[in-house]
Write an enzyme that holds these catalytic residues in place. Structure first.
Site, short mmCIF file in Angstrom:
data_model
loop_
_atom_site.label_atom_id
_atom_site.label_comp_id
_atom_site.label_asym_id
_atom_site.label_seq_id
_atom_site.Cartn_x
_atom_site.Cartn_y
_atom_site.Cartn_z
N CYS A 39 37.08 42.28 57.00
CA CYS A 39 37.93 42.28 58.20
C CYS A 39 38.91 43.45 58.04
O CYS A 39 39.69 43.47 57.08
CB CYS A 39 38.69 40.97 58.32
N TYR A 61 28.42 30.22 11.36
CA TYR A 61 28.07 31.51 10.77
C TYR A 61 29.19 32.01 9.87
O TYR A 61 30.36 31.98 10.25
CB TYR A 61 27.79 32.57 11.85
N LYS A 69 18.23 30.61 26.65
CA LYS A 69 18.99 29.81 27.61
C LYS A 69 18.06 28.83 28.32
O LYS A 69 17.02 29.23 28.87
CB LYS A 69 19.68 30.71 28.65
N GLU A 83 19.17 27.00 15.93
CA GLU A 83 20.35 26.14 16.02
C GLU A 83 20.63 25.82 17.49
O GLU A 83 20.16 26.52 18.39
CB GLU A 83 21.58 26.84 15.42
N ASP A 143 28.08 24.59 24.15
CA ASP A 143 28.67 25.09 25.39
C ASP A 143 30.19 24.90 25.34
O ASP A 143 30.74 23.94 25.87
CB ASP A 143 28.08 24.35 26.58
N CYS A 201 41.06 35.89 62.43
CA CYS A 201 41.83 36.64 63.44
C CYS A 201 40.97 37.19 64.57
O CYS A 201 41.50 37.77 65.53
CB CYS A 201 42.60 37.78 62.78
N CYS A 204 45.83 39.89 59.70
CA CYS A 204 44.91 38.78 59.48
C CYS A 204 45.59 37.81 58.49
O CYS A 204 45.91 38.21 57.36
CB CYS A 204 43.60 39.29 58.89
N CYS A 212 35.89 38.17 62.45
CA CYS A 212 36.67 37.48 61.43
C CYS A 212 36.98 36.06 61.89
O CYS A 212 37.51 35.87 63.00
CB CYS A 212 37.97 38.24 61.17
#
Length: 658
Positions: free
Chosen positions: A413, A215, A301, A103, A107, A398, A419, A395
Site C-alpha cells: 500500500c 558432543y 529432518k 542420535e 527440538d 485505507c 494508512c 488496501c
C-alpha cells in the site's frame, strides 16, 4: 564442602539417573542448611554451590563471547536418498572404513558448556556460530546440568547439548501462564529458547527446563571415538540420551530413522529428526568443515506433520512497511501438538501456485514444526461452484490501490503517511529503544493517541501536553509525566538514531550509522544524489532509490522540517572529549558495576579517548572486572597478561572522583 558434595550427588541421582536416595523434604532441609552456612560464612563462597540452582532476582544483561570452536549448524537432509549421498561422499573422502553414530535431534535450543577442573565455568548460546550469549547464570538453574563433575575428566573441555522443555512440564507451565493472564507459548521449543534468554535467573529456575548433552570438544578427550566420549560424559554426571546407535551401513541408519519416525510420538519430549555423526574424532578432523557446516555430520529432518482442514476465508494484513500479507482462516485442527486456526499464505504468487479456491479442503503443515503453512489443496474435494481466491487490488485498511515493485513478491500500500496500520507502525518504530527511545509508550498507547487524533505522525509526539495524556483511559498523572519527560529527553538522541527513527524503508540501524557518518547531516542525506548514496559503504541500488523516494515526498519533507524545529539532532555532533587520558587504549568491560551501568561505563571510556573492545585479545590494554564477570574472560585475560582493573581503578585513570 561435604554438604555441597552430598547435595551435588543427590541432585544427580534425582535429575540425571532418576534413582533418588532421599525424600524431597530431606534434600530441601540439607539445601536450607547449606544456605544458612553460606550466609554466616561468606568467605567460603563457591560459584558452583547447589544453592545457586534457585537463581537470582537481579536482572542481568548478556555478554557476547566468542566460541573457542565455531558452533555451526548441521546441513539438513530430507530423504533416504540424501542420506545415501552423505554416506557415499564420506566414503569417497575418507577412503577407509568408518562408523556413524545416529542420535535423536532434540527440538530445543543449543548450548555449549565449558568445564575447568570439573566445574562449570561458562555456558554460551549458539548465537551466530562465532559468538554467543553468556547464559551461565541461567544454565546453572537447570537441575540436570552438573555444576561439578565426578570421576576422572580432562582439566578443560567443552560439551554441547540441547536445552528443552518436556511436554508435561510445558503443558503445566502454559496452564500457569494462561491463569496468570499471560500469553501461552506456541510450543516447547519456543518456551525453552525464551526461558534461556530471560534476564532474571530466578525466573528461569521456575521453568521446567532439561538438557541432553551430545558432543564433547577439547585437546585431551578420553577417547578418539565419539560414542566412547558419550559414555564417559554420562559417568561424570551429564545427562546423555540412551537412544543412540552405532551404525556400520546405510541400511542400519535407515532402520534407526524409520523406528524413531513412528516412535517419537511416545517420547516425553519433542524431536524433529535424527543426527548422524562420524564416530572417529580423527576422521572428523580430516573431513573438516565447509563454510557453514561440518562435513562429518548431517541431520535428517522428519517430514512435517500434515493435516487436512477447510479454508473458511482469507484476511489481508497490512504491516508497518505497507506490505500486504494474506492470512488463511481455517476450521480449527490439531497439528503437531497445537490447535491451528490460521496460516500465512505469504503473497499472491503462493495463492496462484496453490490454485486456491474458496471453501477448499487444504493441507496444512508446520514449516520447521513452528509456523503453520498451506502446502496443498485436495482438488477432488472441490465442488464446481468454488470461486478462485483473488488477491485484493486495494488496501483493506485505507482503500488505496496496491502496487507491486519489480522483483519483489509482496504487494504494497503506497499510502504510507495515512494508512492506519502503517502510521501506527511508524509511530511505534519512532519511539522504540534503538530509535528515539521514548519510554512509557507502547502499542496500546500509540493506538490510543492515534484514535484520539493526538498523534497523526511522528511530529505529534512533540506537541503532546501533560493534560492531553492524563485525560486518556489507562493513563494517569504519573504515566503522563514520565512520557512527557521521555519526549523532552529524546531531542538529545544523536543524529544517526534520528535518521533510523524516521522510518525510511531499508534504512536499518547499521545503514543509518553509515549514512550519518558519511554525509554528516539530514540536509546532506536529503539532497544526496543517487551516485553519492551508492558510494557510501553498504548502500546499494535499492536503498539509494528508497532514500531518494522518501525525500521526494513533500509530506516527509514537512515532517523533517518540523522535527528540526522541535530541536531534534539533524547532524553529527563531533564528540568533545572530556580528556585524552585513555587515548590509544582498548578496554574490555565484563560484569556489573556499582556507580555506573555498563552503557554508561562504555560512554565514559569513549569520552576519555578510549576504545571499547567486545572481546579480549592481545590488543586489549585493560579488562575492567565488575561483579559476576564471566570466569572465561578472566582466565583469558590472565593467560594473555592483560591488566585487570576494577571500576574504581578505571575512574581514577579518567580522573573521576565520586
Amino acid at each position: 564442602s561435604h554438604l555441597r558434595n552430598e547435595l551435588h550427588r543427590h541432585n544427580r541421582l534425582y535429575y540425571v539417573l532418576n534413582t533418588p536416595e532421599v525424600e524431597d523434604v530431606v534434600f530441601d532441609s540439607m539445601l536450607r542448611r547449606l544456605a544458612d552456612l553460606e550466609a554466616d560464612h561468606p568467605e567460603f563462597f563457591d560459584a558452583n554451590s547447589p544453592t545457586l540452582r534457585v537463581g537470582s532476582d537481579i536482572n542481568m544483561e548478556f555478554d557476547q563471547v566468542a566460541h573457542k570452536y565455531p558452533m555451526l549448524s548441521l546441513g539438513n537432509t530430507y530423504s533416504e536418498e540424501e542420506i545415501g549421498e552423505f554416506w557415499n561422499r564420506t566414503a569417497k573422502l575418507l577412503d577407509e572404513p568408518f562408523e556413524i553414530v545416529c542420535e535423536l535431534k532434540f527440538d530445543g535450543t543449543a548450548v555449549s558448556l565449558t568445564y575447568l577442573n570439573g566445574t562449570l565455568i561458562q555456558a554460551l548460546t549458539r548465537g551466530d556460530g562465532v559468538r554467543g550469549d553468556d547464559v551461565t547464570r541461567n544454565v546453572k538453574t537447570i537441575k540436570s546440568i552438573p555444576l561439578v563433575l565426578t570421576g576422572s575428566f580432562p582439566s578443560e573441555f567443552e560439551i554441547r547439548g540441547e536445552i528443552f522443555m518436556p511436554r508435561n512440564g510445558f503443558d503445566a507451565f502454559n496452564r500457569l501462564r494462561v491463569e496468570a493472564g499471560e500469553t501461552a507459548f506456541a510450543n516447547p521449543r519456543n518456551a525453552a529458547a525464551g526461558s534461556l534468554k530471560l534476564q532474571n535467573s530466578a525466573q528461569v529456575a521456575k521453568r521446567p527446563l532439561d538438557c541432553f548433552l551430545y558432543y564433547m570438544l577439547g585437546d585431551n578427550l578420553p577417547s578418539n571415538l565419539h560414542s566412547e566420549n558419550l559414555k564417559r560424559a554420562a559417568e561424570w554426571g551429564f545427562r546423555v540420551s540412551p537412544h543412540h546407535k552405532l551404525c556400520k551401513s546405510p541400511s542400519e541408519v535407515f532402520d534407526f530413522i524409520r523406528h524413531w519416525n513412528s516412535e517419537r510420538a511416545n517420547l516425553p519430549y519433542d524431536i524433529d529428526g535424527i543426527v548422524l555423526k562420524i564416530n572417529s574424532i580423527e576422521q572428523q578432523r580430516r573431513l573438516g568443515f565447509t563454510a557453514k557446516t561440518p562435513r562429518w555430520a548431517v541431520s535428517y529432518k522428519f517430514k512435517a506433520e500434515q493435516v487436512a482442514t477447510r479454508l473458511l476465508s482469507v484476511d489481508y494484513q497490512v504491516g508497518r512497511t505497507g506490505a500486504v500479507t494474506p492470512v488463511a482462516n481455517l476450521e480449527p485442527v490439531q497439528l503437531a501438538g497445537t490447535v491451528v486456526k490460521r496460516a500465512s499464505l505469504h503473497n499472491a504468487d503462493i495463492i496462484a501456485a496453490l490454485d486456491l479456491h474458496e471453501d477448499d479442503v487444504v493441507l496444512v503443515e508446520k514449516g520447521g514444526e513452528i509456523i503453520p503453512k498451506i502446502v496443498g489443496v485436495q482438488q477432488d474435494a472441490r465442488s464446481g461452484s468454488n470461486k478462485p481466491v483473488m488477491f485484493v487490488a486495494a488496501c483493506p485498511e485505507c482503500g488505496t490501490n496496491l502496487v507491486r515493485v519489480d522483483g519483489e513478491a509482496a504487494h504494497y500500500c503506497p499510502n504510507a503517511n495515512h494508512c492506519p496500520p502503517q502510521v501506527k507502525g511508524r509511530l511505534e518504530h519512532f519511539i522504540s529503544r534503538k530509535a528515539m527511545n521514548i519510554e512509557g509508550i507502547g502499542a496500546e498507547t500509540i493506538d490510543l493517541l492515534y484514535r484520539n487524533h493526538l498523534v497523526d505522525d511522528v511530529t505529534g509526539f512533540y506537541r503532546l501536553t501533560h493534560a492531553d495524556l492524563a485525560g486518556l483511559e489507562r493513563l494517569g498523572d504519573k504515566s503522563a509525566s514520565n512520557i512527557i519527560e521521555g519526549i523532552k529527553a529524546s531531542v538529545s538522541v544523536p543524529f544517526e538514531r534520528v535518521l533510523f527513527a524516521i522510518g525510511i524503508r531499508y534504512v536499518g540501524e547499521t545503514v543509518a550509522k553509515k549514512l550519518a557518518s558519511a554525509l554528516g547531516s539530514m540536509e546532506a542525506v536529503r539532497n544526496a544524489s543517487y551516485q553519492q548514496l551508492v558510494e557510501v559503504d553498504e548502500i546499494g541500488e535499492k536503498i539509494a532509490e528508497s532514500i531518494i523516494q522518501f525525500f521526494a515526498n513533500p509530506e516527509n519533507q514537512k515532517i523533517i522540517d518540523q522535527l528540526r524545529g522541535f530541536g531534534l539532532q539533524m547532524e553529527i555532533t563531533k564528540r568533545v572529549l572530556a580528556s585524552d587520558s585513555l587515548a590509544g587504549k582498548t578496554i574490555v568491560i565484563s560484569g556489573t558495576f556499582v556507580s555506573y551501568s555498563r552503557d554508561e561505563i562504555k560512554e565514559l571510556i569513549e569520552s576519555h579517548g578510549g576504545k571499547v573492545g567486545s572481546s579480549i585479545s592481545a590488543k586489549t590494554d585493560f579488562l575492567v572486572a565488575g561483579s559476576n564477570m564471566g570466569p572465561a574472560k578472566l582466565q583469558k585475560a590472565e593467560k594473555l597478561n592483560i591488566n585487570i582493573i576494577s571500576e574504581d581503578d578505571l575512574l581514577t585513570l579518567m580522573g573521576i572522583k565520586l
